[in-house]
Design a protein around this motif. Structure first.
Motif, PDB file in Angstrom:
ATOM      1  N   SER A  55      45.034  25.368   8.168  1.00  0.00           N
ATOM      2  CA  SER A  55      44.495  26.239   7.117  1.00  0.00           C
ATOM      3  C   SER A  55      42.973  26.194   7.045  1.00  0.00           C
ATOM      4  N   LYS A  56      42.374  25.080   7.454  1.00  0.00           N
ATOM      5  CA  LYS A  56      40.907  24.977   7.430  1.00  0.00           C
ATOM      6  C   LYS A  56      40.246  25.830   8.500  1.00  0.00           C
ATOM      7  N   TYR A  57      40.973  26.143   9.572  1.00  0.00           N
ATOM      8  CA  TYR A  57      40.408  26.920  10.675  1.00  0.00           C
ATOM      9  C   TYR A  57      40.644  28.420  10.529  1.00  0.00           C
ATOM     10  N   HIS A  58      41.182  28.856   9.406  1.00  0.00           N
ATOM     11  CA  HIS A  58      41.430  30.271   9.173  1.00  0.00           C
ATOM     12  C   HIS A  58      40.809  30.702   7.849  1.00  0.00           C
ATOM     13  N   THR A  59      40.326  31.932   7.833  1.00  0.00           N
ATOM     14  CA  THR A  59      39.797  32.527   6.616  1.00  0.00           C
ATOM     15  C   THR A  59      40.745  33.647   6.217  1.00  0.00           C
ATOM     16  N   PHE A  60      41.370  33.499   5.076  1.00  0.00           N
ATOM     17  CA  PHE A  60      42.384  34.445   4.630  1.00  0.00           C
ATOM     18  C   PHE A  60      41.785  35.431   3.641  1.00  0.00           C
ATOM     19  N   ALA A  61      42.305  36.652   3.655  1.00  0.00           N
ATOM     20  CA  ALA A  61      41.820  37.704   2.757  1.00  0.00           C
ATOM     21  C   ALA A  61      43.000  38.464   2.174  1.00  0.00           C
ATOM     22  N   ILE A  62      42.741  39.182   1.099  1.00  0.00           N
ATOM     23  CA  ILE A  62      43.762  40.038   0.498  1.00  0.00           C
ATOM     24  C   ILE A  62      44.187  41.058   1.554  1.00  0.00           C
ATOM     25  N   GLY A  63      45.480  41.231   1.709  1.00  0.00           N
ATOM     26  CA  GLY A  63      46.022  42.142   2.714  1.00  0.00           C
ATOM     27  C   GLY A  63      46.543  41.414   3.941  1.00  0.00           C
ATOM     28  N   ASP A  64      46.098  40.184   4.156  1.00  0.00           N
ATOM     29  CA  ASP A  64      46.613  39.383   5.264  1.00  0.00           C
ATOM     30  C   ASP A  64      48.021  38.911   4.932  1.00  0.00           C
ATOM     31  N   SER A  65      48.706  38.379   5.934  1.00  0.00           N
ATOM     32  CA  SER A  65      50.043  37.831   5.696  1.00  0.00           C
ATOM     33  C   SER A  65      50.249  36.565   6.521  1.00  0.00           C
ATOM     34  N   LEU A  66      51.147  35.730   6.038  1.00  0.00           N
ATOM     35  CA  LEU A  66      51.515  34.486   6.708  1.00  0.00           C
ATOM     36  C   LEU A  66      52.922  34.644   7.247  1.00  0.00           C
ATOM     37  N   LEU A  67      53.120  34.307   8.512  1.00  0.00           N
ATOM     38  CA  LEU A  67      54.429  34.372   9.130  1.00  0.00           C
ATOM     39  C   LEU A  67      54.904  32.948   9.388  1.00  0.00           C
ATOM     40  N   THR A 107      48.301  39.066  -1.789  1.00  0.00           N
ATOM     41  CA  THR A 107      47.955  40.215  -2.625  1.00  0.00           C
ATOM     42  C   THR A 107      46.861  39.933  -3.646  1.00  0.00           C
ATOM     43  N   LYS A 108      46.418  38.681  -3.724  1.00  0.00           N
ATOM     44  CA  LYS A 108      45.352  38.361  -4.678  1.00  0.00           C
ATOM     45  C   LYS A 108      44.643  37.085  -4.225  1.00  0.00           C
ATOM     46  N   GLU A 109      43.482  36.850  -4.806  1.00  0.00           N
ATOM     47  CA  GLU A 109      42.731  35.627  -4.501  1.00  0.00           C
ATOM     48  C   GLU A 109      43.367  34.440  -5.209  1.00  0.00           C
ATOM     49  N   VAL A 132      42.416  31.759  -0.712  1.00  0.00           N
ATOM     50  CA  VAL A 132      42.037  33.144  -0.452  1.00  0.00           C
ATOM     51  C   VAL A 132      40.884  33.501  -1.372  1.00  0.00           C
ATOM     52  N   GLY A 133      39.780  33.953  -0.806  1.00  0.00           N
ATOM     53  CA  GLY A 133      38.641  34.378  -1.599  1.00  0.00           C
ATOM     54  C   GLY A 133      37.733  33.230  -1.981  1.00  0.00           C
ATOM     55  N   ASN A 134      36.892  33.495  -2.963  1.00  0.00           N
ATOM     56  CA  ASN A 134      35.901  32.520  -3.419  1.00  0.00           C
ATOM     57  C   ASN A 134      36.457  31.666  -4.539  1.00  0.00           C
ATOM     58  N   VAL A 135      37.528  30.970  -4.241  1.00  0.00           N
ATOM     59  CA  VAL A 135      38.174  30.079  -5.189  1.00  0.00           C
ATOM     60  C   VAL A 135      37.923  28.670  -4.695  1.00  0.00           C
ATOM     61  N   SER A 136      37.623  27.762  -5.606  1.00  0.00           N
ATOM     62  CA  SER A 136      37.402  26.396  -5.137  1.00  0.00           C
ATOM     63  C   SER A 136      38.723  25.840  -4.644  1.00  0.00           C
ATOM     64  N   ALA A 137      38.710  25.380  -3.404  1.00  0.00           N
ATOM     65  CA  ALA A 137      39.919  24.824  -2.800  1.00  0.00           C
ATOM     66  C   ALA A 137      40.091  23.393  -3.259  1.00  0.00           C
ATOM     67  N   ILE A 161      53.309  45.205  -1.886  1.00  0.00           N
ATOM     68  CA  ILE A 161      52.301  45.894  -1.097  1.00  0.00           C
ATOM     69  C   ILE A 161      50.931  45.516  -1.635  1.00  0.00           C
ATOM     70  N   PRO A 162      50.035  45.058  -0.752  1.00  0.00           N
ATOM     71  CA  PRO A 162      48.717  44.636  -1.228  1.00  0.00           C
ATOM     72  C   PRO A 162      47.960  45.787  -1.889  1.00  0.00           C
ATOM     73  N   GLN A 163      47.382  45.514  -3.028  1.00  0.00           N
ATOM     74  CA  GLN A 163      46.566  46.474  -3.751  1.00  0.00           C
ATOM     75  C   GLN A 163      45.136  45.964  -3.773  1.00  0.00           C
TER      76      GLN A 163
END
Length: 193
Positions: A55-67, A107-109, A132-137, A161-163
């Motif tokens: 998870s540290k090597y990926h940058t996730f955004a709204i609209g992405d998905s995890l398989l 679908t959200k941060e 996801v996003g600018n949230v403190s991990a 569906i991502p909005q």
């Protein structure tokens, strides 16, 4: 009709192509296979923190998905609260997926917490925290803590569906600037001819 070989036409075409590319780059979403080649399973003794590292090597955004890929007869994946993640509490998950080919849409941060739904797997570090996003991990700990309770709900295995966020405009600032510059250039070129 304009001559496609004229410099004016080529410049106009270049600006339109630039605008189109600017707008298109904003719509790409990624599907991430959790664990990459390792898939979703109990981490090996050689790589016990595979999901924390992944998870540290990926940058996730709204609209992405995890398989999540796993043998459905041997495993499952659940979305849980921060407290359940830390304590490996499998009761009352937010989301339960067990088909072996589970897709989670972002679908959200926020922070999202996942673990195996099989007893004992979480204690063997088969769990994942993504931000996801600018949230403190929050750093994952493996015992009880006072982490915030963030628990979004998703109605189906495939998520909703991502909005786009309601606070963000539909076009980015750079897209608007590109459109204004392109329109000004078109107006100037049209006035010259």
């Amino acid at each position: 009709m304009a001559n496609p070989r004229s410099p004016r036409f080529q410049l106009l075409f270049a600006f339109q192509l630039l605008l189109l590319l600017q707008l298109q780059t904003k719509s790409f979403c990624h599907q991430y296979k959790v664990g990459d080649l390792d898939g979703w399973g109990i981490p090996t003794s050689a790589n016990p923190l595979v999901y924390a590292k992944w998870s540290k090597y990926h940058t996730f955004a709204i609209g992405d998905s995890l398989l999540f890929l796993y043998p459905p007869s041997q495993d499952s994946v659940i979305q849980v609260t921060a407290q359940s993640y830390d304590s490996c509490n499998l009761k009352d998950p937010i989301l339960y997926m067990n088909n072996g080919n589970s897709l989670f849409n972002i679908t959200k941060e926020g922070n999202f917490y996942f673990t195996s739904g099989e007893p004992g797997h979480c204690q063997k570090k088969q769990k994942l925290l993504i931000t996801v996003g600018n949230v403190s991990a929050e750093s994952p700990s493996y015992g009880p803590s006072a982490l915030p309770d963030f628990a979004p709900s998703y109605p189906t295995v495939f998520g909703s569906i991502p909005q786009p966020p309601s606070s963000s405009p539909s076009l980015s600032f750079s897209g608007i600037i590109t459109a204004v510059i392109g329109s000004a250039a078109c107006a100037i070129i049209s006035g010259i001819m």
